[in-house]
Design an enzyme around this catalytic site. Structure first.
Site, PDB file in Angstrom:
ATOM      1  N   HIS A   1       0.819  -1.214   0.000  1.00 49.27           N
ATOM      2  CA  HIS A   1       0.000   0.000   0.000  1.00 49.27           C
ATOM      3  C   HIS A   1       0.856   1.269   0.000  1.00 49.27           C
ATOM      4  O   HIS A   1       0.452   2.299   0.534  1.00 49.27           O
ATOM      5  CB  HIS A   1      -0.973  -0.042   1.179  1.00 49.27           C
ATOM      6  CG  HIS A   1      -1.879  -1.225   1.109  1.00 49.27           C
ATOM      7  ND1 HIS A   1      -3.045  -1.235   0.375  1.00 49.27           N
ATOM      8  CD2 HIS A   1      -1.750  -2.474   1.631  1.00 49.27           C
ATOM      9  CE1 HIS A   1      -3.608  -2.426   0.464  1.00 49.27           C
ATOM     10  NE2 HIS A   1      -2.844  -3.195   1.214  1.00 49.27           N
TER      11      HIS A   1
ATOM     12  N   HIS B   1      -7.855  -7.119   1.700  1.00 49.68           N
ATOM     13  CA  HIS B   1      -7.222  -6.070   2.505  1.00 49.68           C
ATOM     14  C   HIS B   1      -8.034  -5.777   3.764  1.00 49.68           C
ATOM     15  O   HIS B   1      -7.470  -5.492   4.827  1.00 49.68           O
ATOM     16  CB  HIS B   1      -7.074  -4.809   1.648  1.00 49.68           C
ATOM     17  CG  HIS B   1      -6.430  -3.654   2.323  1.00 49.68           C
ATOM     18  ND1 HIS B   1      -5.298  -3.779   3.099  1.00 49.68           N
ATOM     19  CD2 HIS B   1      -6.750  -2.313   2.337  1.00 49.68           C
ATOM     20  CE1 HIS B   1      -4.945  -2.588   3.557  1.00 49.68           C
ATOM     21  NE2 HIS B   1      -5.817  -1.688   3.114  1.00 49.68           N
TER      22      HIS B   1
ATOM     23  N   GLU C   1      -5.841   3.975  -5.345  1.00 49.18           N
ATOM     24  CA  GLU C   1      -5.459   5.040  -4.419  1.00 49.18           C
ATOM     25  C   GLU C   1      -4.098   5.646  -4.773  1.00 49.18           C
ATOM     26  O   GLU C   1      -3.260   4.998  -5.395  1.00 49.18           O
ATOM     27  CB  GLU C   1      -5.441   4.501  -2.980  1.00 49.18           C
ATOM     28  CG  GLU C   1      -6.826   4.067  -2.513  1.00 49.18           C
ATOM     29  CD  GLU C   1      -6.844   3.278  -1.216  1.00 49.18           C
ATOM     30  OE1 GLU C   1      -7.866   3.332  -0.508  1.00 49.18           O
ATOM     31  OE2 GLU C   1      -5.837   2.580  -0.916  1.00 49.18           O
TER      32      GLU C   1
END
Length: 209
Positions: free
Chosen positions: A50, A60, A173
């Site tokens: 991450h 996750h 992300e």
């Protein structure tokens, strides 16, 4: 007609990149040099999954959730729309209702809230759980953000993570969007074929459609 060039929207991975507090720092080193091997340099990489620009798999945040190898790679390739949602503390259905999102399958949100890959933010704009059914109704299959998480950094419930995947929406992300305009693009953000992983770093690139 000349094809548009690809634009990198990934955070460069280097030894200065920020990681989640308490997580594994990023490290790259040449562990076997050309001088030692006689022919090649061989590098060694240590990192949290991450770190930098990455995708989350349901494993996750759900012990029974799918792992990266089980995800549909088609979701991470195809048309995407970038919209600006700067200066908001949180983003949900209300904030997106005025955007034209019909026909959009991949949506990237520019919050312009941080932008420093070598500093982990103290607070970020987050997605509220009510965004998930709204995006699903529009046919959106992937949501991307320019921050480390879709949930608040200190949150343990991860309501946005859970609701997004419950509604069939994948999570991307830490994309970098400050240097690109709003609009429609072709996106490639493929995860690695990691058999047991809860996420994967990606090299995310776009080009105007």
């Amino acid at each position: 007609m000349k094809t548009s060039e690809w634009i990198d929207i990934s955070q460069p991975l280097n030894n200065d990149i920020a990681t989640w507090p308490g997580d594994t720092p990023f490290s790259y080193e040449v562990s076997w040099s050309k001088e030692e091997s006689g022919s090649v340099n061989v590098g060694k990489l240590t990192m949290s999954i991450h770190t930098g620009t990455h995708i989350d798999a349901p494993f996750h945040f759900d012990n029974e959730g799918k792992k990266v190898i089980d995800l549909d790679v088609q979701v991470y390739v195809g048309p995407a729309r970038i919209i600006d949602v700067s200066n908001l503390e949180s983003i949900g259905k209300k904030e997106l209702e005025n955007f034209h999102l019909e026909g959009v399958e991949r949506l990237l949100l520019r919050t312009s809230s941080h932008g420093k890959a070598n500093e982990f933010p103290d607070v970020i704009p987050h997605l509220r759980a009510d965004i998930a059914p709204f995006l699903s109704e529009k046919g959106i299959r992937l949501i991307g953000v320019d921050v480390p998480s879709v949930d608040p950094l200190d949150d343990k419930e991860l309501a946005a993570h859970h609701q997004l995947f419950k509604h069939g929406i994948h999570i991307l992300e830490n994309v970098v969007l400050d240097h690109v305009a709003d609009g429609d693009y072709e996106l490639i953000a493929l995860p690695l074929a990691l058999s047991d992983a809860d996420g994967s770093p990606v090299r995310a690139v776009i080009r105007p459609i």
